[in-house]
Enzyme design. Structure first.
Site, PDB file in Angstrom:
ATOM      1  CB  SER A  36      -0.846  -0.001   1.272  1.00  9.58           C
ATOM      2  OG  SER A  36      -1.417   1.262   1.476  1.00  9.58           O
TER       3      SER A  36
ATOM      4  CE1 TYR B  22      -3.747  -2.377   4.853  1.00  6.12           C
ATOM      5  CE2 TYR B  22      -2.980  -0.192   4.242  1.00  6.12           C
ATOM      6  CZ  TYR B  22      -3.467  -1.439   3.876  1.00  6.12           C
ATOM      7  OH  TYR B  22      -3.678  -1.730   2.542  1.00  6.12           O
TER       8      TYR B  22
END
Ligand code: NAP
Length: 315
Positions: A182, A239
């Site tokens: 990401s 994350y």
């Protein structure tokens, strides 16, 4: 279908929906036999049926379902045995399964505000004029349980599946691994200088123990309520750390297996469940960059982290 020698086989994790399902569709349309893996058998079988129904160019034998929960070591062993028995090797592994590590209370558009605030920091090369405060009436919550699941799935899941499948990838003449990462793993967004130093290391001193030491310290600080004191990211903390670890792991294994193409990639901001369907790209557009990296020719780049556009412009 090509014969056993020219036919290529791919496994995609977390493939019952979202970007993973689209990766399966695009790979299968290009003649790759795809193992569509899902932790839930019913969801996986339904996804396969949907794929066959919607895509005329894909036929029954092009997509095979197998159950795979990346946090369950036993299920990883079973899928590796299945591939060994049925196909004898694996050519492409796409580690796509992932969770976001956050929950939203109230207005979900707060998620988009946080995501865009992070993308703005990246666009400004790290410059952050003032602390970010969302305008919408929603709250982003990051619990210890979510953080543990996030790191266990995104990093340890990727590592567990990779380790189990490397012997089968070694039987391929073009072994390829794509780790779906990401943009939030960009180290510009990591204020903890020690973690940043470990994750940015490009040399042979970087190893799995060091990566996991960072994950351990993050977890410890989360339990002790020291995330802010020790400068961990103020949002999407687990994350970001989990995907930073995935990028570092990508470099480690790329160095260890020089005949492989192993890269990580941000698919873009895609309208899927993980981001409350608030992204800018369709699932099909999100799958494009991982698929391009999955189909890299032998001798292509390895050990890199690509943003979508960069991966799309390769070759
Ligand atoms: N969407 C974006 O904007 C975006 C941006 C950057 C990176 N990514 C990354 O892209 C990847 C795919 O996400 P997505 O956007 O397609 O989200 P998604 O629609 O929520 O899909 C996530 C997939 O991962 C699966 N999964 C979660 N935990 C698993 C486990 N323990 N074992 C096996 N599968 C598991 C989910 O299965 P269930 O259906 O059973 O939950 C689902 O199939 C993730 O790695 C994500 O971090 C997405």
């Amino acid at each position: 279908m090509a014969d056993t020698f020219t036919q290529r086989y791919a496994l995609v994790t977390g493939a019952n929906k979202g970007i993973g399902l689209e990766i399966c569709r695009q790979l299968a349309s290009k003649g790759i036999v795809v193992i569509l893996a899902s932790r839930d058998e019913k969801r996986g079988l339904e996804a396969r049926e949907r794929l066959l129904k919607e895509s005329r160019s894909i036929s029954d034998g092009d997509v095979v379902f197998h159950q795979l929960d990346v946090v369950d070591p036993a299920s990883v062993v079973v899928v590796a045995d299945f591939i060994k028995t049925k196909f004898g090797r694996l050519d492409i592994l796409v580690n796509n399964a992932g969770v976001g590590g956050v929950e939203i209370e109230g207005d979900i558009s707060v998620f988009q505000e946080y995501a865009e605030a992070n993308l703005n920091i990246i666009a400004a090369k790290g410059a952050q004029a003032h602390p970010f405060h969302p305008k919408t009436n929603g709250k982003m919550i990051e619990t210890l349980k979510d953080a543990k699941e996030c790191i266990e799935t995104n990093y340890y899941g990727t590592k567990r599946v990779t380790e189990a499948l490397i012997p089968l990838l070694q039987k391929s003449d073009s072994p390829t691994i794509v780790n779906v990462s990401s943009a939030l793993s960009t180290l510009l967004l990591q204020p903890n200088e020690w973690a940043k130093g470990v994750f940015s290391s490009e040399d042979s001193s970087l190893n799995e123990e060091k990566v996991e030491e960072v994950l351990h310290e993050f977890h410890k600080d989360f339990i002790d309520g020291k995330l802010q004191q020790n400068n961990w990211p103020p949002n999407f903390a687990a994350y970001k750390v989990s995907k930073e670890a995935v990028n570092a792991y990508t470099r480690i294994i790329a160095r260890k297996y020089p005949s492989f193409c192993i890269n990580s990639v941000c698919p873009g901001f895609v309208r899927t469940d993980i981001c409350y369907s608030l992204g800018q790209l369709s699932e099909a557009e999100g799958a494009e960059a991982p698929v391009k990296l999955a189909l890299l020719p032998r001798g292509g780049p390895s050990g890199s982290f690509f943003f979508r556009e960069e991966a799309l412009s390769l070759y």
